[in-house]
Design an enzyme around this catalytic site. Structure first.
Site, mmCIF file in Angstrom:
data_model
loop_
_atom_site.group_PDB
_atom_site.id
_atom_site.type_symbol
_atom_site.label_atom_id
_atom_site.label_comp_id
_atom_site.label_asym_id
_atom_site.label_seq_id
_atom_site.Cartn_x
_atom_site.Cartn_y
_atom_site.Cartn_z
ATOM 1 N N GLY A 39 16.471 -23.696 17.325
ATOM 2 C CA GLY A 39 14.921 -23.543 16.852
ATOM 3 C C GLY A 39 13.851 -23.385 17.941
ATOM 4 N N GLY A 178 -8.830 -21.564 29.777
ATOM 5 C CA GLY A 178 -8.805 -22.184 28.399
ATOM 6 C C GLY A 178 -9.043 -21.711 27.613
ATOM 7 C CB SER A 179 -6.854 -20.285 25.570
ATOM 8 O OG SER A 179 -6.908 -19.578 24.825
ATOM 9 C CB ILE A 181 -1.654 -23.923 24.984
ATOM 10 C CG1 ILE A 181 -0.670 -22.770 24.407
ATOM 11 C CG2 ILE A 181 -0.560 -24.351 26.043
ATOM 12 C CD1 ILE A 181 0.610 -22.366 24.968
ATOM 13 C CD GLU A 200 -10.565 -18.579 30.678
ATOM 14 O OE1 GLU A 200 -10.399 -17.490 30.587
ATOM 15 O OE2 GLU A 200 -10.095 -19.358 30.715
ATOM 16 C CG ASP A 308 6.613 -16.557 20.272
ATOM 17 O OD1 ASP A 308 5.821 -16.496 19.219
ATOM 18 O OD2 ASP A 308 6.781 -16.911 21.185
ATOM 19 C CG HIS A 441 -16.939 -34.627 -4.526
ATOM 20 N ND1 HIS A 441 -17.662 -34.016 -3.487
ATOM 21 C CD2 HIS A 441 -17.367 -35.919 -5.571
ATOM 22 C CE1 HIS A 441 -18.477 -34.972 -3.120
ATOM 23 N NE2 HIS A 441 -18.005 -36.013 -3.681
#
Length: 460
Positions: A39, A178-179, A181, A200, A308, A441
């Site tokens: 997976g 500070g991104s 994840i 960060e 990745d 709506h």
């Protein structure tokens, strides 16, 4: 003895199993090699377990806000971290089991568990087993990057994978990074009840986004009691009786933060360093990502890289699209290319950020004449009805072609509503086609035509 196959797939992440299904369905004899968990990242340490945790955190947050909706709860809201962890593990484990069962039951597929390494451009060794094929597809994924910070070897730390095993509530979780994840974990653990600080190195959060998005996200997190320390140029770590001492060199704030737990969330690195790629002559870039062309082929004929590990996307949906591109080109005579893919993604804090295409800053760099439309979520009926009015919507348009270049929806259901823009961009349709649509709506998506109807020339 070397076993011969028509194709070999290394890695059972998002792209590998689906490609195995297509290849075997076309009559090929295929081997799929997996060295760890079926997976891949999404199922085991990414989307599924983390979004299960996000859901638990949202439930805790909403329970604390019960009185806002006229729902009265007796006593403070409590969380059971062991049950929260088990729920996420169950979601992940069920999906993993389903993937493995599907593969093991697939006709013409041989599943091999173990660590594959190239011995040449057509041959792989897994333990004592040797296999070969004229087509090899690499789907080996990535892992958390551990930065070379001063003191890193002297302290205990968590990554996005190991924090999933945590069955207790940290007293003070410090998140370095500070991104996407880092911010997701920061908010969820704050909502579970921990003190949380985000550190960060850069001047603002999620630096790839526009400054107005970064500032709005910062405000959302600080409103929930999360401390944000940006501009931390000199991060260093040391042991402390309470856990970890995190030294920071920021323009403001104390120079040291004491953490009970430390989460590293500074990026990812591909799982390519132990595949024997050099034996096959497969080229990688300076960060270890396998170099591929627009068709996802490597420099070695007959070898492709998906997901990745190829540096072309860091998301489950881009990995799956890699499979689609390869399958269409290989089996259907297609001409599908990575460069045709319109980037879209989401940041799963609450409210979420849905993003597609260029940011406003990126669009400005192209030199185009731009039209920009915005609307605060305070003027979105659905958000008002839910008492979730933080954030805003923004759409960027090429003034001459009338084509949408990009959009951001930071707000309730932003991760879903953004698909209206994504679909228009994929259809290559001019923005009036959406402006004159009649949406349902009350929804967040109904405001997309309104925003487009209020486009204005971008300020210089």
């Amino acid at each position: 003895m070397t076993e011969t196959f028509d194709a070999i797939i290394v890695g059972a992440g998002q792209a590998g199993p689906s490609l195995a299904g297509r290849l075997t369905g076309s009559g090929m004899k295929v081997a799929l090699v997996e060295r760890h968990l079926f997976g891949g990242t999404c199922v085991n340490t990414g989307c599924m377990p983390t979004k299960a945790l996000v859901a638990s955190a949202y439930a805790a947050h909403l329970a604390r806000r019960g009185e806002d909706f006229g729902v009265m709860l007796d006593g403070p809201v409590r969380v059971d971290m062991q049950r929260i962890r088990q729920r996420a593990a169950t979601v992940s484990g069920t999906a993993r089991g389903n993937v493995e069962a599907w593969l093991r039951g697939m006709d013409k597929l041989t599943v091999i568990e173990g660590h594959a390494r190239f011995t040449d451009s057509r041959t792989l060794r897994i333990g004592e087993r040797t296999i070969t094929a004229p087509r090899i597809f690499l789907n080996v994924g990535g892992r958390a990057l551990v930065p070379e910070l001063p003191g890193i070897d002297s302290v205990n730390y968590l990554t996005n994978s190991t924090i999933l095993e945590l069955d207790r509530l940290p007293e003070h979780l410090v998140v370095i990074g500070g991104s996407y994840i880092g911010l997701e974990f920061a908010q969820m653990y704050r909502r579970f009840g921990a003190q949380v600080t985000v550190v960060e190195r850069g001047p603002r959060l999620i630096a790839r986004e526009d400054e107005d998005i970064s500032e709005a996200v910062r405000g959302i997190l600080e409103d929930e009691g999360i401390a944000i320390r940006t501009g931390a140029d000199c991060i260093h770590l040391a042991r402390h009786p309470k856990g970890v001492a995190v030294g920071v060199d920021c323009a403001a704030g104390a120079p040291e933060i004491i953490a009970s737990d430390l989460l590293l969330a500074v990026g990812r690195t591909p799982n390519t360093d132990d595949l024997g790629l050099e034996a096959a002559g497969i080229a990688v870039d300076e960060r270890g990502y396998i170099q591929v062309d627009d068709y996802l082929a490597t420099n070695v004929t007959g070898v492709w890289a998906m997901g990745d590990c190829n540096g072309k996307g860091a998301f489950t949906h881009t990995a799956y699209n890699d499979f689609e591109i390869i399958a269409a080109n290989l089996l259907e005579g297609g001409d599908r290319r990575v460069s045709a893919r319109i980037p879209g993604y989401a940041l799963y804090i609450d409210p979420p950020l849905g993003r597609v295409g260029m940011s406003e800053a990126q669009a400005r760099k192209t030199g185009r004449k731009l039209l920009v439309g915005t609307r605060p979520m305070t003027r979105v009926g659905r958000a008002v009805e839910k008492s979730e009015t933080k954030g805003f919507m923004k759409i960027v348009v090429d003034a001459e072609t009338q084509k949408i270049l990009g959009a951001a929806i930071l707000g309730t259901s932003g991760d879903e509503a953004i698909h209206g823009i994504l679909d228009m961009m994929n259809a290559d349709a001019p923005y009036p086609a959406l402006q004159w649509a009649v949406p349902i709506h009350p929804t967040v998506s109904e405001l997309l035509p309104t925003v487009l109807g209020d486009l204005k020339p971008a300020a210089g």
